[in-house]
Design a protein around this motif. Structure first.
Motif, PDB file in Angstrom:
ATOM      1  N   LEU A  14      -6.612   7.600  -1.126  1.00  0.00           N
ATOM      2  CA  LEU A  14      -7.415   6.717  -0.274  1.00  0.00           C
ATOM      3  C   LEU A  14      -7.775   7.436   1.020  1.00  0.00           C
ATOM      4  O   LEU A  14      -7.549   6.928   2.124  1.00  0.00           O
ATOM      5  N   SER A  15      -8.333   8.619   0.882  1.00  0.00           N
ATOM      6  CA  SER A  15      -8.791   9.376   2.051  1.00  0.00           C
ATOM      7  C   SER A  15      -9.956   8.642   2.713  1.00  0.00           C
ATOM      8  O   SER A  15     -10.536   7.704   2.136  1.00  0.00           O
ATOM      9  N   GLY A  35       0.805  -1.212   0.000  1.00  0.00           N
ATOM     10  CA  GLY A  35       0.000   0.000   0.000  1.00  0.00           C
ATOM     11  C   GLY A  35       0.835   1.257   0.000  1.00  0.00           C
ATOM     12  O   GLY A  35       0.500   2.244   0.662  1.00  0.00           O
ATOM     13  N   ILE A  63      -9.038  -3.086   2.744  1.00  0.00           N
ATOM     14  CA  ILE A  63      -7.652  -2.736   3.081  1.00  0.00           C
ATOM     15  C   ILE A  63      -7.253  -3.465   4.354  1.00  0.00           C
ATOM     16  O   ILE A  63      -7.936  -3.369   5.380  1.00  0.00           O
ATOM     17  N   CYS A 103      -1.416   2.592  -3.569  1.00  0.00           N
ATOM     18  CA  CYS A 103      -2.617   3.374  -3.252  1.00  0.00           C
ATOM     19  C   CYS A 103      -3.324   3.822  -4.527  1.00  0.00           C
ATOM     20  O   CYS A 103      -4.554   3.760  -4.623  1.00  0.00           O
ATOM     21  N   ALA A 116      -7.082   2.435  -5.836  1.00  0.00           N
ATOM     22  CA  ALA A 116      -8.182   3.371  -6.088  1.00  0.00           C
ATOM     23  C   ALA A 116      -8.696   3.229  -7.516  1.00  0.00           C
ATOM     24  O   ALA A 116      -9.910   3.273  -7.764  1.00  0.00           O
ATOM     25  N   VAL A 146     -12.992   8.686   0.480  1.00  0.00           N
ATOM     26  CA  VAL A 146     -12.873   7.783  -0.664  1.00  0.00           C
ATOM     27  C   VAL A 146     -13.074   6.342  -0.220  1.00  0.00           C
ATOM     28  O   VAL A 146     -13.817   5.572  -0.845  1.00  0.00           O
ATOM     29  N   ARG A 147     -12.440   5.977   0.888  1.00  0.00           N
ATOM     30  CA  ARG A 147     -12.548   4.597   1.369  1.00  0.00           C
ATOM     31  C   ARG A 147     -13.979   4.239   1.745  1.00  0.00           C
ATOM     32  O   ARG A 147     -14.442   3.120   1.494  1.00  0.00           O
ATOM     33  N   LEU A 157     -13.601  -2.174  -1.894  1.00  0.00           N
ATOM     34  CA  LEU A 157     -12.176  -2.163  -1.551  1.00  0.00           C
ATOM     35  C   LEU A 157     -11.982  -2.590  -0.105  1.00  0.00           C
ATOM     36  O   LEU A 157     -12.539  -1.989   0.809  1.00  0.00           O
ATOM     37  N   ALA A 181      -1.722   8.254   0.533  1.00  0.00           N
ATOM     38  CA  ALA A 181      -2.839   7.738   1.330  1.00  0.00           C
ATOM     39  C   ALA A 181      -3.958   8.754   1.481  1.00  0.00           C
ATOM     40  O   ALA A 181      -5.135   8.425   1.290  1.00  0.00           O
TER      41      ALA A 181
END
Length: 595
Positions: A223-224, A19, A236, A24, A28, A227-228, A234, A219
């Motif tokens: 992948l804030s 990651g 993680i 990252c 995304a 966003v996550r 997704l 990150a």
């Protein structure tokens, strides 16, 4: 502590192992495909657990003290560096090294990308085709303090404003920029209006991935939290290492994982593709542990050979760093003073907490650098012995010989008196020709790697170091620095104020260099991208691993050349190109299935 997400035995469409910066971006991109499942595996911690990551002014402190967020990889003794062992630091957290690096973003010369395209036989890497991706990545703010506007003139055609990576010159400028610029000018280094235009040669203002006093990195950009939360497909998993990829008849089917805090091993299956993004050290490790690497190494370690990749772990390239440091007038504020004076630090912490301004916002988010072409190199005996291809590469007029940074405070020199002020000229030695290796020690994934950067083994690299130090000393001896620099506190053993800098012997220079040269934080090329005719190529221009199906590598390990830049931009570009390639590949397979 049990893993937060239980994934053992599950099947995902895509698995991203690592990651870091590239990982990252790829995760995304893949998660933007409807109705596919994506697993992102990170060996280190999650983002958001160490708030100091976001504070620009704490970047040095991070590298010294944040052991939980760093890989520390010790090299074997380096023969050309007095048999010293070096420690390579890399980010061990979501965002990888973009979470711990110096935040300056430097793209390098257009010629590097044109050379990349030539090496791999694919025009997509040419500057004209890469520039639109660079623009797509960034949200560029051209704003400058009024007193420094004469030092930069970026063109809107070279920059983007709709990307996720925040880039700009910094809201507050560190002291000494104008003096350094004038000193470089006195040495014939002309002003570069935009170091990221494709021609960085000259001295210019640096651009930083910082906005509003906070680090912008892989990150929190790609992948804030928001966003996550929107990407339900997704998954993680952190604190989990990828040990091996499994394959059957050359087709990758899944990965073996190791959860560090519990010691639990597990296996996860893959329907579509696995992409390794574990970096210049991690990706060749996973490949070799999986039976993908040099045959002699695998057979010696009793690892069954799945695909012979003689270039895996070979051809490692890196920049290297050495510093010249000076005592300056105490009226000039310096970065180190913050952490030596509890009162100053408390004030800075309070100001930063209030509105993200002040010293903790300024240091690490603004500065200047020079990309000189050093003519003495091209007249040297070492240069004359290079191949015509190497000479042509180095003589390209937009390719700098080195990079010289203005740093605030001492780096190697130690002084715990908070009232004392210093500056550092940090020399990033570029175009190094020495090649190193990254090898596994055994078939045990927990064993440490054998890392040998082989620094300065090539004679031309020693000449690069000598002439770059000479250039830096000349910059410090200019009229511009008269009355500012009081004495040299870290440098070659010379009388700094009076020595004939052109006459310093190689012996004196090399004595200083061998004692002090260190890693450049830009290791690349251990899974080199190349054409089928290249016996050492590990991946093709689509990042696909030679001799395998459903397996790609996409991180700095694939870079086929040592670019004259800060390699974080390479990692973002690799992530974006690979991610888009995989999305397009998925669409093509989906369309074919409908026919």
């Amino acid at each position: 502590m049990e893993p937060k997400v239980r994934i053992a035995g599950q099947t995902f469409d895509y698995i991203v192992c690592g990651g870091g910066t590239s990982g990252c971006v790829i995760a995304a991109e893949l998660a933007s495909i409807p109705n596919v499942s994506v697993l992102l595996i990170e060996a280190g911690r999650d983002s958001g657990l160490a708030p100091d990551v976001l504070v620009p002014g704490k970047y040095v402190k991070q590298l010294q003290e944040d052991k939980g967020g760093l890989w520390e990889l010790e090299t074997i003794p380096q023969p050309q560096l007095n048999a010293r062992k070096l420690v390579f630091l890399r980010g061990k957290q979501l965002g990888g090294s973009s979470a711990v690096n110096y935040m300056a973003l430097a793209r390098g010369p257009a010629a590097d990308y044109d050379e990349w395209a030539k090496i791999v036989g694919e025009t997509g890497w040419r500057w004209e085709n890469i520039l639109p991706l660079m623009r797509a990545l960034e949200d560029f703010d051209p704003k400058l303090p009024a007193d420094l506007k004469e030092f930069a003139a970026p063109q809107s055609t070279d920059h983007g404003t709709s990307g996720l990576l925040k880039v700009g010159f910094g809201d507050e400028m560190v002291p000494g920029i104008e003096t350094f610029m004038k000193a470089c000018s006195e040495n014939g280094i002309s002003l570069c209006p935009d170091i990221n235009s494709g021609n960085p040669v000259g001295v210019g203002l640096a651009q930083f991935n910082v906005r509003g006093g906070e680090r912008c990195y892989a990150a929190n950009a790609f992948l804030s939290d928001s966003v996550r939360s929107s990407l339900k497909n997704l998954t993680i998993v952190t604190e989990t290492e990828c040990d091996r990829v499994h394959s059957k008849d050359g087709v990758v089917t899944g990965v073996d994982l190791y959860h560090k805090s519990t010691g639990v091993n597990s296996h996860v299956y893959c329907r579509e593709e696995v992409v390794l993004c574990a970096g210049t050290f991690g990706s060749p490790r996973i490949l070799m542990l999986s039976g993908l690497g040099p045959r002699d190494t695998l057979e010696r370690l009793n690892i069954p050979v799945q695909a012979e990749l003689p270039g895996c772990g070979q051809n490692m390239l890196d920049h290297s760093i050495i510093t010249c440091e000076y005592k300056v007038k105490n009226s000039i504020p310096a970065h180190n003073q913050l952490f030596l004076n509890p009162g100053l630090l408390a004030e800075a912490e309070a100001q930063y907490s209030k509105d993200r301004t002040g010293p903790l916002s300024m240091y690490g988010s603004s500065g200047t650098l020079a990309f000189p072409r050093i003519q003495r190199l091209f007249g040297s005996e070492e240069f004359s012995k290079l191949t015509s291809k190497e000479k042509g590469f180095l003589m390209e007029p937009t390719r700098p010989s080195a990079e010289i940074w203005l740093g605030s405070g001492p780096s190697v020199y130690q002084d715990d008196r908070p009232e004392q002020s210093y500056v550092t000229h940090e020399l990033l030695l570029q175009n190094n020709l020495s090649q190193g290796t990254v090898m596994i020690r055994s078939k045990d994934p927990r064993d440490s790697l054998i890392v040998n950067p082989n620094f300065m083994s090539h004679p031309f690299d020693r000449r690069i170091a000598i002439e770059t130090v000479r250039m830096a000393l000349k910059i410090a001896r200019t009229e511009a620095y008269r009355g500012t620099i009081e004495r040299m506190v870290h440098g070659p053993d010379i009388e700094f104020e009076t020595a004939d800098l052109d006459a310093i012997t190689d012996e004196v220079m090399l004595n200083f260099i061998r004692k002090n040269l260190d890693q450049g934080y830009h290791s690349v090329s251990t899974c080199r991208m190349g054409k089928a005719s290249d016996p050492d190529y590990v991946v093709d221009f689509r990042f696909q691993v030679k001799g395998m199906s459903n397996l790609r590598v996409a991180d700095l390990s694939v870079c086929p050349i040592l670019t004259c830049n800060h390699t974080q931009i390479n990692a973002y570009l690799i992530g974006l190109r690979c991610g888009r390639e995989m999305v397009q590949s998925h669409k093509a397979r989906t369309q074919l299935a409908k026919l």
